[in-house]
Design a protein around this motif. Sequence first.
Motif, PDB file in Angstrom:
ATOM      1  N   ALA A   8      11.819 -24.847  28.303  1.00  0.00           N
ATOM      2  CA  ALA A   8      11.672 -24.787  29.755  1.00  0.00           C
ATOM      3  C   ALA A   8      12.934 -24.202  30.391  1.00  0.00           C
ATOM      4  O   ALA A   8      12.863 -23.353  31.285  1.00  0.00           O
ATOM      5  CB  ALA A   8      11.379 -26.166  30.316  1.00  0.00           C
ATOM      6  N   PHE A   9      14.082 -24.651  29.914  1.00  0.00           N
ATOM      7  CA  PHE A   9      15.352 -24.111  30.406  1.00  0.00           C
ATOM      8  C   PHE A   9      15.459 -22.625  30.078  1.00  0.00           C
ATOM      9  O   PHE A   9      15.855 -21.821  30.928  1.00  0.00           O
ATOM     10  CB  PHE A   9      16.516 -24.882  29.782  1.00  0.00           C
ATOM     11  N   ALA A  10      15.071 -22.247  28.877  1.00  0.00           N
ATOM     12  CA  ALA A  10      15.207 -20.856  28.428  1.00  0.00           C
ATOM     13  C   ALA A  10      14.366 -19.891  29.260  1.00  0.00           C
ATOM     14  O   ALA A  10      14.828 -18.795  29.593  1.00  0.00           O
ATOM     15  CB  ALA A  10      14.839 -20.747  26.952  1.00  0.00           C
ATOM     16  N   VAL A  11      13.145 -20.284  29.602  1.00  0.00           N
ATOM     17  CA  VAL A  11      12.303 -19.362  30.367  1.00  0.00           C
ATOM     18  C   VAL A  11      12.757 -19.244  31.823  1.00  0.00           C
ATOM     19  O   VAL A  11      12.388 -18.282  32.491  1.00  0.00           O
ATOM     20  CB  VAL A  11      10.795 -19.706  30.301  1.00  0.00           C
ATOM     21  N   PHE A  12      13.569 -20.176  32.293  1.00  0.00           N
ATOM     22  CA  PHE A  12      14.098 -20.070  33.655  1.00  0.00           C
ATOM     23  C   PHE A  12      15.418 -19.298  33.710  1.00  0.00           C
ATOM     24  O   PHE A  12      15.965 -19.086  34.793  1.00  0.00           O
ATOM     25  CB  PHE A  12      14.270 -21.446  34.296  1.00  0.00           C
ATOM     26  N   LEU A  13      15.931 -18.869  32.571  1.00  0.00           N
ATOM     27  CA  LEU A  13      17.200 -18.135  32.576  1.00  0.00           C
ATOM     28  C   LEU A  13      17.125 -16.812  33.336  1.00  0.00           C
ATOM     29  O   LEU A  13      18.002 -16.503  34.146  1.00  0.00           O
ATOM     30  CB  LEU A  13      17.685 -17.879  31.141  1.00  0.00           C
ATOM     31  N   ILE A  14      16.097 -16.028  33.091  1.00  0.00           N
ATOM     32  CA  ILE A  14      16.005 -14.722  33.740  1.00  0.00           C
ATOM     33  C   ILE A  14      15.785 -14.861  35.247  1.00  0.00           C
ATOM     34  O   ILE A  14      16.541 -14.274  36.032  1.00  0.00           O
ATOM     35  CB  ILE A  14      14.950 -13.832  33.060  1.00  0.00           C
ATOM     36  N   PRO A  15      14.791 -15.630  35.720  1.00  0.00           N
ATOM     37  CA  PRO A  15      14.663 -15.744  37.181  1.00  0.00           C
ATOM     38  C   PRO A  15      15.877 -16.409  37.822  1.00  0.00           C
ATOM     39  O   PRO A  15      16.303 -16.021  38.918  1.00  0.00           O
ATOM     40  CB  PRO A  15      13.393 -16.565  37.392  1.00  0.00           C
ATOM     41  N   GLY A  16      16.461 -17.395  37.141  1.00  0.00           N
ATOM     42  CA  GLY A  16      17.656 -18.046  37.680  1.00  0.00           C
ATOM     43  C   GLY A  16      18.820 -17.081  37.795  1.00  0.00           C
ATOM     44  O   GLY A  16      19.560 -17.084  38.783  1.00  0.00           O
ATOM     45  N   THR A  17      18.987 -16.250  36.783  1.00  0.00           N
ATOM     46  CA  THR A  17      20.049 -15.248  36.804  1.00  0.00           C
ATOM     47  C   THR A  17      19.824 -14.240  37.925  1.00  0.00           C
ATOM     48  O   THR A  17      20.761 -13.862  38.628  1.00  0.00           O
ATOM     49  CB  THR A  17      20.121 -14.527  35.444  1.00  0.00           C
ATOM     50  N   MET A  18      18.579 -13.823  38.107  1.00  0.00           N
ATOM     51  CA  MET A  18      18.276 -12.866  39.170  1.00  0.00           C
ATOM     52  C   MET A  18      18.592 -13.453  40.544  1.00  0.00           C
ATOM     53  O   MET A  18      19.229 -12.790  41.381  1.00  0.00           O
ATOM     54  CB  MET A  18      16.809 -12.433  39.103  1.00  0.00           C
ATOM     55  N   VAL A  19      18.167 -14.672  40.783  1.00  0.00           N
ATOM     56  CA  VAL A  19      18.423 -15.302  42.088  1.00  0.00           C
ATOM     57  C   VAL A  19      19.922 -15.533  42.286  1.00  0.00           C
ATOM     58  O   VAL A  19      20.478 -15.210  43.344  1.00  0.00           O
ATOM     59  CB  VAL A  19      17.637 -16.631  42.222  1.00  0.00           C
ATOM     60  N   PHE A  20      20.584 -16.060  41.270  1.00  0.00           N
ATOM     61  CA  PHE A  20      22.017 -16.366  41.378  1.00  0.00           C
ATOM     62  C   PHE A  20      22.836 -15.105  41.635  1.00  0.00           C
ATOM     63  O   PHE A  20      23.641 -15.047  42.585  1.00  0.00           O
ATOM     64  CB  PHE A  20      22.513 -17.067  40.114  1.00  0.00           C
ATOM     65  N   PHE A  21      22.648 -14.087  40.806  1.00  0.00           N
ATOM     66  CA  PHE A  21      23.453 -12.874  40.983  1.00  0.00           C
ATOM     67  C   PHE A  21      23.019 -12.065  42.196  1.00  0.00           C
ATOM     68  O   PHE A  21      23.837 -11.382  42.820  1.00  0.00           O
ATOM     69  CB  PHE A  21      23.451 -12.023  39.712  1.00  0.00           C
ATOM     70  N   GLY A  22      21.749 -12.145  42.580  1.00  0.00           N
ATOM     71  CA  GLY A  22      21.320 -11.502  43.820  1.00  0.00           C
ATOM     72  C   GLY A  22      22.042 -12.097  45.019  1.00  0.00           C
ATOM     73  O   GLY A  22      22.558 -11.401  45.880  1.00  0.00           O
ATOM     74  N   ARG A  23      22.095 -13.421  45.050  1.00  0.00           N
ATOM     75  CA  ARG A  23      22.799 -14.105  46.144  1.00  0.00           C
ATOM     76  C   ARG A  23      24.298 -13.824  46.101  1.00  0.00           C
ATOM     77  O   ARG A  23      24.931 -13.570  47.129  1.00  0.00           O
ATOM     78  CB  ARG A  23      22.549 -15.613  46.033  1.00  0.00           C
ATOM     79  N   LEU A  24      24.869 -13.879  44.900  1.00  0.00           N
ATOM     80  CA  LEU A  24      26.294 -13.604  44.739  1.00  0.00           C
ATOM     81  C   LEU A  24      26.642 -12.193  45.200  1.00  0.00           C
ATOM     82  O   LEU A  24      27.632 -11.989  45.915  1.00  0.00           O
ATOM     83  CB  LEU A  24      26.708 -13.803  43.274  1.00  0.00           C
ATOM     84  N   MET A  25      25.817 -11.231  44.836  1.00  0.00           N
ATOM     85  CA  MET A  25      26.084  -9.843  45.232  1.00  0.00           C
ATOM     86  C   MET A  25      25.841  -9.624  46.721  1.00  0.00           C
ATOM     87  O   MET A  25      26.447  -8.734  47.309  1.00  0.00           O
ATOM     88  CB  MET A  25      25.249  -8.882  44.389  1.00  0.00           C
ATOM     89  N   MET A  26      24.964 -10.420  47.326  1.00  0.00           N
ATOM     90  CA  MET A  26      24.774 -10.304  48.778  1.00  0.00           C
ATOM     91  C   MET A  26      25.990 -10.863  49.514  1.00  0.00           C
ATOM     92  O   MET A  26      26.449 -10.281  50.494  1.00  0.00           O
ATOM     93  CB  MET A  26      23.517 -11.050  49.217  1.00  0.00           C
ATOM     94  N   ASP A  27      26.488 -12.004  49.049  1.00  0.00           N
ATOM     95  CA  ASP A  27      27.614 -12.661  49.710  1.00  0.00           C
ATOM     96  C   ASP A  27      28.955 -12.009  49.385  1.00  0.00           C
ATOM     97  O   ASP A  27      29.848 -11.983  50.228  1.00  0.00           O
ATOM     98  CB  ASP A  27      27.671 -14.139  49.332  1.00  0.00           C
TER      99      ASP A  27
END
Length: 124
Positions: A8-27
Amino acid sequence: MAFRVFMAFAVFLIPGTMVFFGRLMMDHPPKTINAAYGYRTTMSMINQDTWDYAQAACAERWRRWGRVLALITLVVLIFALRRPAFADVLGIYTAFETAYLLASVAATEMDLRRTFDREGRRKA
């Protein structure tokens, strides 16, 4: 049970990474062209204008697309964990997630090519 939690953790890595780095790159977008941080492709690194555009476009896309992918992942996970062969299902689903991530890169590149010519000048 531990393996199911790990999957369950493994399959959330890609969407979590996208959201995290998307937000980081916006800020905190990278201010200058560099080889360490940001959306780095040949087209995005032509000049500062293409760089700034690519950072904003990729950040917004990853944030939005990552949230959608996280919701899809949650639904798939709910159904997959009930199956005896859930690991196979989630393995195949991870391939879908990877394709989704690569599609976001392709979409950003298409945006860049619609907005800029090959030399990095904005199209009229």
